[in-house]
Design an enzyme around this catalytic site. Structure first.
Site, PDB file in Angstrom:
ATOM      1  N   ARG A  24     -68.754  68.982 -19.668  1.00  0.00           N
ATOM      2  CA  ARG A  24     -69.563  68.875 -18.454  1.00  0.00           C
ATOM      3  C   ARG A  24     -68.633  68.854 -17.245  1.00  0.00           C
ATOM      4  O   ARG A  24     -67.495  68.403 -17.335  1.00  0.00           O
ATOM      5  CB  ARG A  24     -70.392  67.590 -18.486  1.00  0.00           C
ATOM      6  CG  ARG A  24     -71.426  67.518 -17.363  1.00  0.00           C
ATOM      7  CD  ARG A  24     -72.306  66.273 -17.522  1.00  0.00           C
ATOM      8  NE  ARG A  24     -73.421  66.300 -16.609  1.00  0.00           N
ATOM      9  CZ  ARG A  24     -73.363  65.894 -15.357  1.00  0.00           C
ATOM     10  NH1 ARG A  24     -72.241  65.440 -14.846  1.00  0.00           N
ATOM     11  NH2 ARG A  24     -74.437  65.934 -14.591  1.00  0.00           N
ATOM     12  N   HIS A  25     -69.139  69.314 -16.124  1.00  0.00           N
ATOM     13  CA  HIS A  25     -68.340  69.292 -14.903  1.00  0.00           C
ATOM     14  C   HIS A  25     -68.007  67.857 -14.505  1.00  0.00           C
ATOM     15  O   HIS A  25     -68.671  66.907 -14.925  1.00  0.00           O
ATOM     16  CB  HIS A  25     -69.070  69.999 -13.757  1.00  0.00           C
ATOM     17  CG  HIS A  25     -70.359  69.348 -13.353  1.00  0.00           C
ATOM     18  ND1 HIS A  25     -70.405  68.216 -12.577  1.00  0.00           N
ATOM     19  CD2 HIS A  25     -71.637  69.674 -13.636  1.00  0.00           C
ATOM     20  CE1 HIS A  25     -71.664  67.866 -12.381  1.00  0.00           C
ATOM     21  NE2 HIS A  25     -72.440  68.736 -13.024  1.00  0.00           N
ATOM     22  N   ARG A  80     -68.802  74.030  -9.525  1.00  0.00           N
ATOM     23  CA  ARG A  80     -68.386  72.776 -10.164  1.00  0.00           C
ATOM     24  C   ARG A  80     -68.111  72.961 -11.650  1.00  0.00           C
ATOM     25  O   ARG A  80     -67.245  72.310 -12.213  1.00  0.00           O
ATOM     26  CB  ARG A  80     -69.412  71.675  -9.917  1.00  0.00           C
ATOM     27  CG  ARG A  80     -70.794  71.928 -10.491  1.00  0.00           C
ATOM     28  CD  ARG A  80     -71.741  70.788 -10.114  1.00  0.00           C
ATOM     29  NE  ARG A  80     -73.077  70.976 -10.610  1.00  0.00           N
ATOM     30  CZ  ARG A  80     -74.075  71.503  -9.919  1.00  0.00           C
ATOM     31  NH1 ARG A  80     -73.872  71.909  -8.681  1.00  0.00           N
ATOM     32  NH2 ARG A  80     -75.272  71.612 -10.441  1.00  0.00           N
ATOM     33  N   GLU A 104     -77.467  74.440 -14.310  1.00  0.00           N
ATOM     34  CA  GLU A 104     -78.254  73.218 -14.400  1.00  0.00           C
ATOM     35  C   GLU A 104     -79.711  73.547 -14.077  1.00  0.00           C
ATOM     36  O   GLU A 104     -79.998  74.475 -13.328  1.00  0.00           O
ATOM     37  CB  GLU A 104     -77.707  72.188 -13.413  1.00  0.00           C
ATOM     38  CG  GLU A 104     -78.182  70.800 -13.705  1.00  0.00           C
ATOM     39  CD  GLU A 104     -77.321  69.740 -13.057  1.00  0.00           C
ATOM     40  OE1 GLU A 104     -77.855  68.656 -12.826  1.00  0.00           O
ATOM     41  OE2 GLU A 104     -76.144  69.985 -12.784  1.00  0.00           O
TER      42      GLU A 104
END
Length: 119
Positions: A24-25, A80, A104
């Site tokens: 995940r970022h 991101r 997202e």
């Protein structure tokens, strides 16, 4: 020269053991210029940048994975996520494959609202 797509590459590897790493970022900067979101809000598919801490976290993830065998890297095109994917890819001489399906979820009317405001 024949070009093999990411999808066909995965199909060719179907009879082999595949390991998948999900990363995940890192932390985002909701206070950067142009951002109008309160802390801890839903920002969904908006291109919110990483904070300096998020960039450190992305490099830490790349360092953590550097001894793993990685043949392909997929990423959301949002900056991101792409930042971290590029850090990981640099360890392998790869270029992340950007795919909108990793974006997202768009939170619609919740965009910019906190969890408390949504309740």
């Amino acid at each position: 020269r024949t070009r093999i797509s990411a999808k066909s590459s995965l199909c060719m590897m179907a009879d082999q053991k595949i390991r998948v790493f999900l990363v995940r970022h890192g932390a985002v900067d909701l206070n950067s210029p142009g951002m109008v979101y309160p802390k801890d809000c839903f920002y969904g598919g908006q291109n919110v940048p990483l904070s300096s801490l998020g960039k450190v976290e992305a490099q830490a993830a790349a360092d953590f994975l550097k001894n793993e065998r990685i043949d392909m890297i997929f990423s959301s095109p949002l900056s991101r996520a792409l930042y971290g994917a590029e850090r990981i890819a640099a360890n392998y001489g790869l270029t992340p494959i950007q795919d909108d399906r990793f974006r997202e979820i768009n939170r619609g009317r919740w965009l910019g609202l906190t969890k408390e405001q949504v309740r």
